[in-house]
Design an enzyme around this catalytic site. Structure first.
Site, PDB file in Angstrom:
ATOM      1  N   ASP A 158       0.830  -1.204   0.000  1.00 52.75           N
ATOM      2  CA  ASP A 158       0.000   0.000   0.000  1.00 52.75           C
ATOM      3  C   ASP A 158       0.867   1.258   0.000  1.00 52.75           C
ATOM      4  O   ASP A 158       0.578   2.221  -0.703  1.00 52.75           O
ATOM      5  CB  ASP A 158      -0.918   0.007   1.229  1.00 52.75           C
ATOM      6  CG  ASP A 158      -1.897  -1.145   1.240  1.00 52.75           C
ATOM      7  OD1 ASP A 158      -2.571  -1.347   0.216  1.00 52.75           O
ATOM      8  OD2 ASP A 158      -1.977  -1.850   2.266  1.00 52.75           O
ATOM      9  N   ASP A 194       2.599   6.650  -1.169  1.00 57.06           N
ATOM     10  CA  ASP A 194       4.049   6.444  -1.218  1.00 57.06           C
ATOM     11  C   ASP A 194       4.796   7.639  -0.629  1.00 57.06           C
ATOM     12  O   ASP A 194       4.366   8.794  -0.749  1.00 57.06           O
ATOM     13  CB  ASP A 194       4.507   6.215  -2.654  1.00 57.06           C
ATOM     14  CG  ASP A 194       4.003   4.888  -3.211  1.00 57.06           C
ATOM     15  OD1 ASP A 194       3.356   4.136  -2.454  1.00 57.06           O
ATOM     16  OD2 ASP A 194       4.263   4.605  -4.395  1.00 57.06           O
ATOM     17  N   ASP A 198      14.796  12.237  -0.215  1.00 55.77           N
ATOM     18  CA  ASP A 198      15.876  12.695  -1.089  1.00 55.77           C
ATOM     19  C   ASP A 198      17.203  12.061  -0.670  1.00 55.77           C
ATOM     20  O   ASP A 198      17.706  12.312   0.432  1.00 55.77           O
ATOM     21  CB  ASP A 198      15.967  14.222  -1.020  1.00 55.77           C
ATOM     22  CG  ASP A 198      16.942  14.794  -2.042  1.00 55.77           C
ATOM     23  OD1 ASP A 198      17.617  14.000  -2.731  1.00 55.77           O
ATOM     24  OD2 ASP A 198      17.026  16.030  -2.143  1.00 55.77           O
ATOM     25  N   HIS A 218       6.223  12.549   9.984  1.00 54.76           N
ATOM     26  CA  HIS A 218       5.480  13.602   9.290  1.00 54.76           C
ATOM     27  C   HIS A 218       4.952  13.097   7.943  1.00 54.76           C
ATOM     28  O   HIS A 218       3.776  13.262   7.623  1.00 54.76           O
ATOM     29  CB  HIS A 218       6.386  14.817   9.084  1.00 54.76           C
ATOM     30  CG  HIS A 218       5.698  15.977   8.429  1.00 54.76           C
ATOM     31  ND1 HIS A 218       5.235  17.055   9.134  1.00 54.76           N
ATOM     32  CD2 HIS A 218       5.397  16.219   7.124  1.00 54.76           C
ATOM     33  CE1 HIS A 218       4.677  17.923   8.304  1.00 54.76           C
ATOM     34  NE2 HIS A 218       4.770  17.439   7.070  1.00 54.76           N
ATOM     35  N   GLU A 219       5.833  12.469   7.160  1.00 55.77           N
ATOM     36  CA  GLU A 219       5.420  12.016   5.830  1.00 55.77           C
ATOM     37  C   GLU A 219       4.345  10.942   5.902  1.00 55.77           C
ATOM     38  O   GLU A 219       3.409  10.926   5.100  1.00 55.77           O
ATOM     39  CB  GLU A 219       6.629  11.499   5.060  1.00 55.77           C
ATOM     40  CG  GLU A 219       7.628  12.571   4.674  1.00 55.77           C
ATOM     41  CD  GLU A 219       6.985  13.697   3.879  1.00 55.77           C
ATOM     42  OE1 GLU A 219       6.170  13.419   2.971  1.00 55.77           O
ATOM     43  OE2 GLU A 219       7.287  14.861   4.171  1.00 55.77           O
TER      44      GLU A 219
END
Length: 470
Positions: A158, A194, A198, A218-219
């Site tokens: 997922d 997704d 970086d 956070h993401e």
């Protein structure tokens, strides 16, 4: 799906800079400020005149004030020191104030068991440390929800965790060390959910470099459907800063937001299927809990959903209330807009919430009695603001009150009977909104009444869902 970035900008700011400054440094800061406001606050640079008004016009000043208000700065409308410092602070790249057309509808996972896979590993850390940081980041969210996350090593997951540099196939290239840290996509199929990091950053387990765990928390919040919070204590606050990971905790605002989407850990039942629970738009018996304009759009509230109708356009979209305002309850009972202030007021039971520029204001809800209602009023049935008179009309059972928005107080001589002053309109109004062409639209059950407030009479009777071409 919403594209999200984290920016890490290393420049420093100094001095309070008036918008009409002519020095090179000041102009550079103004140009930087324009780019920042364009990205995060919807400043339309192409509409600014190519003159000195570009640096002193009201449009940019208003956007600076908007940014200062959202991020808790002193509202000056100037690129002062604190504002420039905030603009250069590490942050996520999703706009802080959304135009609704940019928001996805219902961005939540429709299941409680979610898989993730780490596509590749950064060489900055041991594989075991990467696994641990990502696992702990998911655990932060599973601790306060019924969600369960499982790592898989092969196949379709997922949520895919990717380390990449430069252009990496999603049309949102990274920009090298010190620029964009990471980005993520909201829940959905394909690339939905997704999270990309970086590879040009130096990822770490500590305060040096960029902490992978904190960035991932956070993401993943975005991957689960959360937007940004205006609470500086929240992990979902736009700016990034290191905190001690050993004592890290989600803020109350983070928890309220995620639980509004998925419930608390005790709620292990299957999430309702929107195909089964969403009211049928063209049901002839359909009624609404509340209706209000928001700019050139009309919001129709029903249970935990709202329909969005753009004026003069046939297309209508349905969304979860929690997808736009995660901290607000379902079952909104009354609503009205003051367009000149970019404010929307939403009511449920004896509480109300203030929405500014589509973002909930802090320190709400507040009691409806702060408007001046007597104690026996426990809820508002419907409300509407008339910009011609700058008055808001509140409907409760068979009576209505009139509120002066400029003086912030009730007009004397109220309440009055609805039937006495709104000819043909009965008591117990479900919803009402004002149209710029001089009409109120009253909703009672499955019926809707177009009411000319200048002539003080009903001019048309319609079905409540007639706005949708039914």
């Amino acid at each position: 799906m919403k594209f999200l970035l984290i920016l890490l900008l290393q420049a420093t700011a100094s001095g309070a800079l008036p918008l009409n400054s002519s020095t090179s440094l000041e102009k550079n800061n103004v140009l930087f400020g324009e780019r920042y406001l364009e990205k995060f606050y919807g400043l339309e640079i192409n509409k600014l005149p190519v003159t000195k008004m570009k640096y002193s016009g009201n449009l940019m000043k208003e956007k600076i004030q908007e940014m200062q208000h959202f991020l808790g700065l002193k509202v000056t409308g100037q690129l002062d020191t604190s504002t420039l410092e905030m603009m250069h602070a590490p942050r996520c790249g999703v706009p802080d104030v959304h135009h609704f057309r940019e928001m996805p509808g219902g961005p939540v996972w429709r299941k409680h068991y979610i898989t993730y896979r780490i596509n590749n590993y950064t060489p900055d850390m041991n594989r075991e440390d990467v696994d641990y940081a990502i696992r702990k980041a998911f655990q932060v969210w599973s601790n306060v929800t019924p969600l369960k996350f499982s790592k898989i090593n092969t196949g379709m997951a997922d949520i895919l965790v990717v380390f990449a540099r430069g252009a990496h196939g999603d049309f949102h290239a990274f920009d090298g060390k010190g620029g964009i840290l990471a980005h993520a996509f909201g829940p959905g199929s394909g690339i939905g959910g997704d999270a990309h990091f970086d590879e040009d950053e130096f990822w770490t387990t500590h305060s040096g470099g960029t902490n992978l765990f904190l960035t991932a928390v956070h993401e993943i919040g975005h991957s689960l459907g959360l937007g940004h919070s205006s609470d500086p204590k929240a992990v979902m606050f736009p700016t990034y800063k290191y905190v001690d990971i050993n004592t890290f905790r989600l803020s109350a605002d983070d928890i309220r937001g995620i639980q509004s989407l998925y419930g608390d850990p005790k709620e292990n039942q299957r999430l309702p299927n929107p195909d089964n629970s969403e009211p049928a738009l063209c049901d002839p018996n359909l009624s609404f809990d509340a209706v209000t304009t928001v700019g050139n759009k009309i919001f129709f509230f029903k249970d935990r959903f709202f329909w969005l109708k753009v004026s003069e356009r046939p297309k209508t979209s349905v969304n979860l209330i929690s997808s736009l305002w995660p901290t607000l309850p379902s079952g909104i009972e009354a609503a009205y807009e003051i367009e000149a202030r970019n404010q929307v007021f939403l009511f449920k039971d004896d509480k109300y919430w203030l929405i500014s520029n589509l973002r909930p204001e802090p320190n709400y809800p507040k009691s409806i009695h702060s408007f001046g209602f007597p104690n026996f009023v426990k809820k508002i049935d419907a409300a509407v603001f008339n910009p011609r008179f700058y008055r808001t009309y509140f409907f409760v059972d068979n009576q209505y009150w009139r509120y002066d928005e400029r003086r912030q107080m009730m007009d004397p001589g109220y309440p009055k009977l609805i039937t006495k002053n709104f000819q043909g309109i009965g008591p117990k109004i479900d919803a009402v909104f004002y149209s710029k062409n001089k009409y109120y639209y009253f909703f009672q059950g499955s019926n809707q009444f177009e009411y000319d407030f200048l002539l003080q009479r009903i001019t048309k009777t319609l079905k409540s869902n007639s706005w949708f071409g039914c």
